[in-house]
Structure formats: C-alpha cells, structure tokens
Scaffold this motif. Structure first.
Motif, short mmCIF file in Angstrom:
data_model
loop_
_atom_site.label_atom_id
_atom_site.label_comp_id
_atom_site.label_asym_id
_atom_site.label_seq_id
_atom_site.Cartn_x
_atom_site.Cartn_y
_atom_site.Cartn_z
N ASN A 1 0.81 -1.20 0.15
CA ASN A 1 0.12 0.04 -0.19
C ASN A 1 0.84 1.14 0.00
O ASN A 1 1.80 1.23 0.63
CB ASN A 1 -1.02 -0.12 1.38
CG ASN A 1 -1.72 1.34 1.35
OD1 ASN A 1 -2.00 1.96 0.07
ND2 ASN A 1 -2.49 1.49 2.41
N ASN B 1 -0.85 -3.88 3.48
CA ASN B 1 -0.03 -4.22 2.28
C ASN B 1 -0.43 -5.61 1.55
O ASN B 1 -0.11 -5.55 0.48
CB ASN B 1 1.51 -4.60 2.77
CG ASN B 1 2.13 -3.09 3.18
OD1 ASN B 1 1.71 -2.26 2.63
ND2 ASN B 1 3.36 -3.27 3.73
N CYS C 1 -2.91 -8.61 -0.09
CA CYS C 1 -4.25 -8.43 -0.90
C CYS C 1 -4.47 -9.91 -1.27
O CYS C 1 -4.08 -10.95 -1.34
CB CYS C 1 -4.06 -7.58 -2.30
SG CYS C 1 -3.15 -8.13 -3.61
N ARG D 1 -5.60 -5.76 -5.97
CA ARG D 1 -4.57 -4.56 -6.35
C ARG D 1 -3.72 -5.16 -7.77
O ARG D 1 -3.35 -6.26 -7.89
CB ARG D 1 -3.38 -4.78 -5.34
CG ARG D 1 -2.42 -3.68 -5.71
CD ARG D 1 -1.41 -3.68 -4.43
NE ARG D 1 -1.66 -3.30 -3.37
CZ ARG D 1 -1.50 -4.11 -2.00
NH1 ARG D 1 -0.88 -5.12 -1.99
NH2 ARG D 1 -1.99 -3.49 -0.97
N TRP E 1 -9.29 -1.64 1.51
CA TRP E 1 -9.74 -1.29 0.26
C TRP E 1 -10.32 -2.47 -0.43
O TRP E 1 -9.97 -3.56 -0.50
CB TRP E 1 -8.68 -0.73 -0.56
CG TRP E 1 -7.94 0.61 0.10
CD1 TRP E 1 -8.00 1.14 1.63
CD2 TRP E 1 -6.84 1.38 -0.47
NE1 TRP E 1 -7.39 2.31 1.62
CE2 TRP E 1 -6.54 2.32 0.33
CE3 TRP E 1 -6.34 1.18 -1.63
CZ2 TRP E 1 -5.85 3.46 0.33
CZ3 TRP E 1 -5.42 2.65 -1.95
CH2 TRP E 1 -5.25 3.49 -1.01
#
Length: 464
Positions: A89, A98, A100, A141, A161
């Motif tokens: 991130n 960090n 995902c 991501r 996110w």
C-alpha cells in the motif's frame, strides 16, 4: 475439487462445477487453472457454482477470471494465506494493508467478470483503526497493468480497500456493486497514476472514499477519466480527486451520477502535494444528504509528510485550475440536523460543517471555477454562538507560522463553515450563474461568503 477442461485453439476455458463448498481451500486448483490458461495463450477460467475459498490469487496476461451468478469467490480468513509478494500500500502509514486477495503485476488483457460475487470475508479480520497495525488484505490490487476489465460483479465486504489500480492504463469498470460497511479503510475504487479510465453503471457504498483519483508519481500523469451513471454512498467522501497530487491530474469528466448519505464530501478536489489538477468537469448530478457537496482546496499540507519518503521536503503549492460544475441538484432533509460519526466515534459531519467550500492561500489562488445551474436546499440551523471565533487561513506550510496562527494539520480542518451554504475564498476567474440557495432552517451565518474572489459573473439567488 473436481474440474473439467474444454478448449479450442482460440479460446481455452477452465470450468469448475458445483464442488466449491466454502470450506475446502481451492487456492491451488484455481491458480493452476489460471497458470495453464495463460500458458495456452489465454482464455477464461470460470467458477460455475458454489463458494470457492481461496488465499491470494495471481492473474496473468490474457486470462479472464469469470465468476458465474451462482458462484462466490470467498477470501480466506487466515492472514497467513496472503503472501507478502503482492507489492504494498503506497500510504506509508498504512502498512497493515500491504497484502491482498487478487493481484496482478505487469499483465495485460486481463479481467474479473461475471455476475457472481467476490467476498473479502472481512468479519474474519479486525475492523481496524486509522493507522492500525493488524494486517488486513485488500480485495484486489493491480500494478502496471494494461487493458483491464472489471465487469458486473458484486465486490462485497473487503477487509480494507476494495480495488487499488497502480500505474495502470486503459481500465474499464462497469456494472459493479461494491459494498463494504463493517471496516475502516472501506474504499471502493482507487486509481493512482492511471490514465484512460472508464467507470460506469456502478453502485459504491462504503466506509471511506468511494472513488479516488490520485497521483503519487510526478513522472506519470493521470489523464482522460470518465465517471458516469454511478451511485455513491459513504461514511467519508464519494469522489476524491487528489490529496496525493505530486504530478498532473487532468481531463476528468463526472456525469449523470447520484449521491446519497455521504457524511463528508460529494466531490472533493485537493491539490496538496505540489502538482497540478485541472480540466475537471462535473454535471447532471443529484445529491441528497451530502455534508459538503463540493469541496476544493489548494494547499501544501504538512500531513502529507506521512506519505512521502522520510525526510521528504514539503513541496511548493501547486495549481488547481479550470473546474466546471453544471446542472447540480442538492437537497438536505432532516437527517442532516444530526451529527454523523463513523463507527460511533470519529466525527464525520454536522450542520455547522455543511456547505460548498473552496479555499486556497491568498498568494496562490484557485484559478478558473465556473458553477452554473446549481440548486442547493441546505439544512442550516446553526447559531453563531456554536462556532469558534477564528477561521484559519490557508498558509504556505513551508513557512514558519506566526505564534498566534494555528497550524492546520489536515484537510478536514476547520470542522465548520463561515457560511450556511457557499464559502469561497481566494478564487480567480470565478463564474456563478443561476445558483439558487434555500435554507431549510434559519441560520445565523450568512448564506454565502465570497472573499478575495475575482468575479466574472455573479448570479446567486437567495431566499427573501
């Protein structure tokens, strides 16, 4: 997990049947199908029916992962199933985000499509706090990817996110239902240094910014973005352009969108890291219960030190220019008399916080703002005794502050407005045409304040 494979020279497919049970890990089998499909020259990997439990998956060029209507791709609730080789991130103070679930780097012609669901299983992770250190994976991501399609999926309950696009180009996000209501950092679509971005027909509801356009690399501009026919609802902001604004963000169109129950900003544009944000058009918008429908700020925020390399210098103030807002209907109902807090604690909005706002340092004004055909029925109801006496100016953060001037450490301060509806300060080439203001409840503040603005046209209609 039972699998069968059909293929042709042009269009190989790996299809999984109804054996996904949501308990047995499917990571290895799905990844093997993606890898084989990529090795065969590309095609589709299809999750047909059932719930498929998985850790991190790696997309490859020319492969579409398709989740069918009766299928759910469910993120593992074990953080050990998320390796640390999925980049990081870029917000340095949020290293807990960090890892995902779905990752791709340097891939092209890829997609996540179908009418099924990708679920982040966020109830298995701590809800987190801003800057918290308990690891929580992002849902998706993508790094340095090109020709990407996210279409028609339900992207629900990410642990942080939902989607982060980094240094990507030619992106299509269409027909997405994004929903995240349980955790901090519940962003929807985040684009950092991306160009040729097309977002349409999406519903985004979350606990943080619904959609972000950012620039953290001065060498790669953000250009040619279209956002249309979408609905936004957020405990924070709906559309945020900037804050991370080290380079250029330009040629952005926002059209035919609805906003409802947004406790911070409807459209927030912040040029805070020395770059340039320009050529932004927004029109045909309807907003209901949006605390700050339009918020524009040109500054160089000290708080961005948290996102720059250690010791990075505060940049000079950049440029915010050529912004146009047209055909906007804004309505507050009695819900806006209340204070709104995120997860019961952090204050997000209140009646004294409401209003359209633009601000900049006097020596570095916003240049070129046109607002036309805007109708705003604002809640009002604030007494002057409820407000502090001093409204701080935007100052160049590189300068030392006089001892009697408070340092504004973030872009949410001050948490009140001098005007009930419209407060614009330090704007050159300002045009206001057919702007209609109505107050729902009497307010002791003036409805409109224009300070140090160079007016090209002034047509504001106020209540008697």
């Amino acid at each position: 997990m039972t699998a069968y494979h059909t293929s042709s020279a042009a269009y190989p497919v790996r299809r999984y049947g109804a054996s996904g049970d949501g308990v047995t890990p499917d990571t290895a089998a799905i990844q093997q199908a993606i890898d084989r499909c990529h090795a065969d020259g590309g095609g589709r990997v299809i999750l047909d029916r059932g719930t498929f439990l998985s850790g991190t998956l790696y997309l490859k060029s020319n492969v579409f992962l398709e989740i069918e209507p009766a299928a759910t791709l469910l993120a593992s609730g074990n953080i050990d199933d998320y390796p640390d080789d999925t980049y990081y991130n870029r917000y340095r103070c949020e290293t807990a985000l960090n890892r995902c679930f779905i990752f791709a780097a340097d891939a092209e012609n890829i997609g996540l499509v179908g009418y099924g669901e990708i679920n982040g299983n966020n109830e298995k992770f701590a809800a987190g706090l801003p800057g918290g250190d308990e690891p929580r994976p992002m849902l998706i991501r993508l790094l340095r990817c090109r020709n990407v399609r996210l279409e028609n999926l339900r992207l629900h309950q990410a642990a942080s996110w939902t989607v982060a696009f980094l240094d990507c180009d030619r992106l299509w996000c269409r027909g997405l239902d994004i929903f995240n209501d349980r955790h901090y950092n519940g962003d929807g679509l985040d684009f950092d240094n991306c160009s040729e971005v097309f977002v349409t027909d999406c519903s985004i509801r979350g606990t943080d910014d619904n959609l972000c356009l950012q620039n953290s690399r001065p060498d790669k501009p953000v250009r040619n973005v279209q956002i249309s026919n979408c609905h936004f609802s957020s405990l924070c902001a709906a559309i945020r352009i900037g804050y991370r604004s080290a380079g250029e963000i330009s040629n952005v169109v926002i059209a035919n969108c609805t906003f409802e129950n947004v406790w911070r900003e409807g459209i927030k544009i912040e040029c805070s890291e020395g770059g340039v944000i320009r050529d932004i058009t927004a029109g045909n918008l309807t907003m209901r219960n949006v605390t700050r429908p339009l918020f524009l700020l040109l500054n160089n925020s000290r708080v961005m030190q948290a996102y720059r390399p250690p010791g990075g210098a505060i940049p000079a103030i950049g440029r915010l220019e050529d912004l146009k807002f047209n055909n906007i209907l804004i309505h507050d109902d009695d819900e806006m008399l209340a204070e709104h807090r995120r997860f019961g604690g952090e204050l997000m909005g209140s009646p004294r916080f409401n209003g359209i706002r633009a601000d900049a340092a006097a020596e570095h004004p916003i240049d070129g703002l046109a607002v036309s055909n805007l109708s705003y029925r604002v809640i009002g109801g604030v007494k002057s005794t409820d407000l502090p006496k001093e409204y701080p100016s935007v100052l160049d953060q590189r300068d030392s502050y006089p001892p009697d001037v408070p340092v504004v450490e973030n872009n949410y301060a001050p948490a009140w407005s001098r005007a009930a509806a419209v407060d614009l300060r330090n704007v050159r080439h300002l045009s206001l045409d057919q702007v209609q203001i109505q107050l729902r409840y009497p307010d002791e503040r003036p409805p409109v304040i224009l300070e140090n603005c160079q007016l090209l046209r002034h047509d504001i209609r106020l209540p008697d």
